[in-house]
Every structure is written in C-alpha cells, then in structure tokens.
Write an enzyme that holds these catalytic residues in place. Structure first.
Site, PDB file in Angstrom:
ATOM      1  N   ASP A   1      -0.016   5.110   0.833  1.00 57.81           N
ATOM      2  CA  ASP A   1      -0.206   6.079   1.923  1.00 57.81           C
ATOM      3  C   ASP A   1      -0.199   5.372   3.270  1.00 57.81           C
ATOM      4  OD1 ASP A   1      -0.508   8.143   0.106  1.00 57.81           O
ATOM      5  OD2 ASP A   1      -2.660   7.839  -0.063  1.00 57.81           O
TER       6      ASP A   1
ATOM      7  N   ARG B   1     -11.605   8.024  -2.792  1.00 60.75           N
ATOM      8  CA  ARG B   1     -11.910   9.435  -2.565  1.00 60.75           C
ATOM      9  C   ARG B   1     -13.407   9.636  -2.285  1.00 60.75           C
ATOM     10  NH1 ARG B   1      -9.754  12.964  -7.351  1.00 60.75           N
ATOM     11  NH2 ARG B   1      -7.908  11.705  -6.895  1.00 60.75           N
TER      12      ARG B   1
ATOM     13  N   LYS C   1      -5.456   7.917  -6.770  1.00 60.46           N
ATOM     14  CA  LYS C   1      -5.236   8.296  -8.170  1.00 60.46           C
ATOM     15  C   LYS C   1      -4.001   9.189  -8.296  1.00 60.46           C
ATOM     16  CE  LYS C   1      -9.963   7.775  -9.608  1.00 60.46           C
ATOM     17  NZ  LYS C   1     -11.287   8.291  -9.702  1.00 60.46           N
ATOM     18  N   ASN C   2      -3.498   9.659  -7.163  1.00 57.81           N
ATOM     19  CA  ASN C   2      -2.289  10.486  -7.171  1.00 57.81           C
ATOM     20  C   ASN C   2      -1.023   9.644  -6.966  1.00 57.81           C
ATOM     21  OD1 ASN C   2      -3.433  13.285  -7.297  1.00 57.81           O
ATOM     22  ND2 ASN C   2      -4.511  12.556  -5.479  1.00 57.81           N
TER      23      ASN C   2
ATOM     24  N   VAL D   1      -9.448   3.858   1.764  1.00 56.79           N
ATOM     25  CA  VAL D   1     -10.663   3.782   0.941  1.00 56.79           C
ATOM     26  C   VAL D   1     -10.665   4.900  -0.112  1.00 56.79           C
ATOM     27  CG1 VAL D   1     -11.979   2.650   2.764  1.00 56.79           C
ATOM     28  CG2 VAL D   1     -12.137   5.118   2.514  1.00 56.79           C
TER      29      VAL D   1
ATOM     30  N   ASP E   1       0.877  -1.159   0.000  1.00 55.00           N
ATOM     31  CA  ASP E   1       0.000   0.000   0.000  1.00 55.00           C
ATOM     32  C   ASP E   1       0.931   1.230   0.000  1.00 55.00           C
ATOM     33  OD1 ASP E   1      -2.390   1.566   0.574  1.00 55.00           O
ATOM     34  OD2 ASP E   1      -1.546   1.765   2.584  1.00 55.00           O
TER      35      ASP E   1
HETATM   36  P1  B16 Z   1      -6.806   9.962  -3.899  1.00 50.77           P
HETATM   37  P2  B16 Z   1      -3.640   4.056  -0.106  1.00 50.77           P
HETATM   38  C1  B16 Z   1      -5.547   5.903  -0.191  1.00 50.77           C
HETATM   39  O1  B16 Z   1      -4.248   5.505  -0.461  1.00 50.77           O
HETATM   40  C2  B16 Z   1      -5.620   6.771   1.056  1.00 50.77           C
HETATM   41  O2  B16 Z   1      -5.222   6.033   2.209  1.00 50.77           O
HETATM   42  C3  B16 Z   1      -7.040   7.235   1.253  1.00 50.77           C
HETATM   43  O3  B16 Z   1      -7.128   8.067   2.390  1.00 50.77           O
HETATM   44  C4  B16 Z   1      -7.475   8.005  -0.013  1.00 50.77           C
HETATM   45  O4  B16 Z   1      -8.839   8.389   0.106  1.00 50.77           O
HETATM   46  C5  B16 Z   1      -7.292   7.109  -1.245  1.00 50.77           C
HETATM   47  O5  B16 Z   1      -5.964   6.674  -1.329  1.00 50.77           O
HETATM   48  C6  B16 Z   1      -7.651   7.836  -2.531  1.00 50.77           C
HETATM   49  O6  B16 Z   1      -6.687   8.826  -2.764  1.00 50.77           O
HETATM   50  O7  B16 Z   1      -7.872  10.905  -3.444  1.00 50.77           O
HETATM   51  O8  B16 Z   1      -5.415  10.563  -3.918  1.00 50.77           O
HETATM   52  O9  B16 Z   1      -7.146   9.266  -5.189  1.00 50.77           O
HETATM   53  O10 B16 Z   1      -3.600   3.994   1.392  1.00 50.77           O
HETATM   54  O11 B16 Z   1      -4.554   3.019  -0.750  1.00 50.77           O
HETATM   55  O12 B16 Z   1      -2.266   4.136  -0.727  1.00 50.77           O
HETATM   56 MG    MG Z   2      -2.802   3.215   3.364  1.00 49.07          MG
END
Ligand code: B16
Ligand code: MG
Length: 215
Positions: free
Chosen positions: A10, A49, A117-118, A47, A8
């Site tokens: 984040d 966005r 997505k980032n 989870v 994973d």
């Molecule tokens: P984005 P992971 C997740 O990343 C984050 O933990 C979660 O808080 C976020 O909502 C999700 O990515 C979507 O992120 O808005 O940047 O597309 O923990 O799966 O790496």
């Molecule tokens: Mg995470």
C-alpha cells in the site's frame, strides 16, 4: 551485494491508502469520532489493522473492550473490502509494472512485504502477482511494523540473508522495520525525504538509480 528487493504494497506498488482512509473515516463517523482526519491517517500507514484502530480510538472518550475492538476492526475491514471490489490494474502506481519487469530482467528476486491481510487479493486483482517471486503479508506475521518480522519472512521466502535485501517503503514504521531487520531501505511517496532511509525518491527510482542501488 543486493540480490532481492522487498516492496511494501500500500502506497508503494498500489494506491490503496485512500481506500483505507475512507473505510476508517466511515467507522469513525459511525462512532461519533468526527475529529479523525487525514493527519491521523498518516500514522496508520504501514501499521497493522489493530494498531490503526487505536489511532482512531485515541480521539474518543469512550473505552472499548478487546472484544468490541475486534468487532470494530472487522467492521472497518468489511468497508475496505467493499471498496476493493472495484479495484483493477488502474490502482497500480505509475511505472510500477515496467520497473518490476526491468528489475526481474536484471536477475533480482522480488517480494512483497506488507502488513495487509488483504495483500494476496489486491495482488491478484491488480495483475501484480505474476511479477513477484514471493509474498509476505499480515497473514504470515504476528508483529506489526516497526518490528521487522514481515521483511524477515520475505527474505527467508526468497532464500536470502537480510543483508542481501533492500526494502522499498512509504511509511516511517516500514523504514524503521527495515533497519531493525538489518536491511537497506529506499523511501518513496509523499514523505520520502524525511524518513532517514539509505536512499530516497518521490517515486520508484528509474533504471539508472536502481543500477547504483543494487551494484
Ligand atoms: P489490512 P502496507 C498496510 O499495508 C497499510 O498501509 C495499513 O494502513 C494497514 O492498516 C495495514 O496494511 C493492514 O491492512 O487491514 O488490509 O490487513 O503498507 O504494509 O502494504
Ligand atoms: Mg505502505
């Protein structure tokens, strides 16, 4: 036998969880949802966005249309992307780069499986991209963890069967997704010992532990 490790992003490789919280808090304050707090933010880990937005809106009396929800999620993403601009390799969590290099040297295949997505931009900015074989992220999937889709896509990109992979996660949704996908799991991070994973450790394990896990 374990041949691939799916990380994973984040909360496991980089510390973007605080930036997500700040961006959601800014949106919540603008909407007058002052009750949104760090406890709620725990449920946003891992989870998607849109699912994260629902966690914010459940504390509001107002009902939003689907169109309005898309605008709110976009607005939060704008705040988050703003915060990401100053990101560099100092956002990479302790011991991550040496651990990835050591695992690579053992001949293991390494991928990221992130809901974000980032993710590609974050991996680029932090210098993690060259250390990974494949990336599966929110741009590749339609279903959010605890659905296993993002990890199954990662295994497929690595050309491995799910049973040959272990997922490293900091969220309950992610551990549940690994199990649903038929993969082993290692939980890390602040809640590491309460997620029912096959293995658990506060930080990415040291080499001795990895030898046990992948043997
Ligand atoms: P984005 P992971 C997740 O990343 C984050 O933990 C979660 O808080 C976020 O909502 C999700 O990515 C979507 O992120 O808005 O940047 O597309 O923990 O799966 O790496
Ligand atoms: Mg995470």
């Amino acid at each position: 036998m374990i041949k691939g490790i799916i990380f994973d992003l984040d909360g496991v490789l980089v510390s973007t969880d605080e930036l997500h919280y700040q961006a959601w808090k800014r949106l919540a304050d603008e909407l007058g949802i002052t009750a949104f707090n760090r406890e709620d933010n725990k449920r946003q880990r891992g989870v998607s966005r849109m699912a994260s937005l629902e966690v914010v809106l459940e504390k509001s009396d107002k009902k939003y249309t689907d169109e309005e929800k898309v605008e709110l999620a976009d607005r939060k993403n704008g705040y988050y992307v703003e915060l990401l601009q100053n990101m560099d390799d100092s956002a990479v969590l302790k011991d991550v780069k040496p651990t990835l290099k050591a695992l690579k040297e053992k001949g293991l295949l390494l991928a990221v499986g992130s809901a974000s997505k980032n993710a590609p931009a974050i991996l680029e900015k932090t210098g993690l991209l060259p250390l990974l074989d494949k990336v599966s992220c929110g741009l590749d999937t339609t279903k959010s963890k605890p659905d296993p889709e993002v990890f199954l896509v990662a295994a497929k990109k690595l050309n491995l069967d799910p049973s040959e992979c272990i997922v490293v996660e900091d969220s309950q949704a992610g551990i549940d997704a690994a199990k649903a996908g038929g993969m082993k799991s290692l939980s890390v991070g602040p809640f590491y010992d309460s997620m029912g994973a096959d293995y658990s450790a506060p930080l990415l394990c040291d080499e001795k532990d990895w030898d046990k896990i992948v043997s």
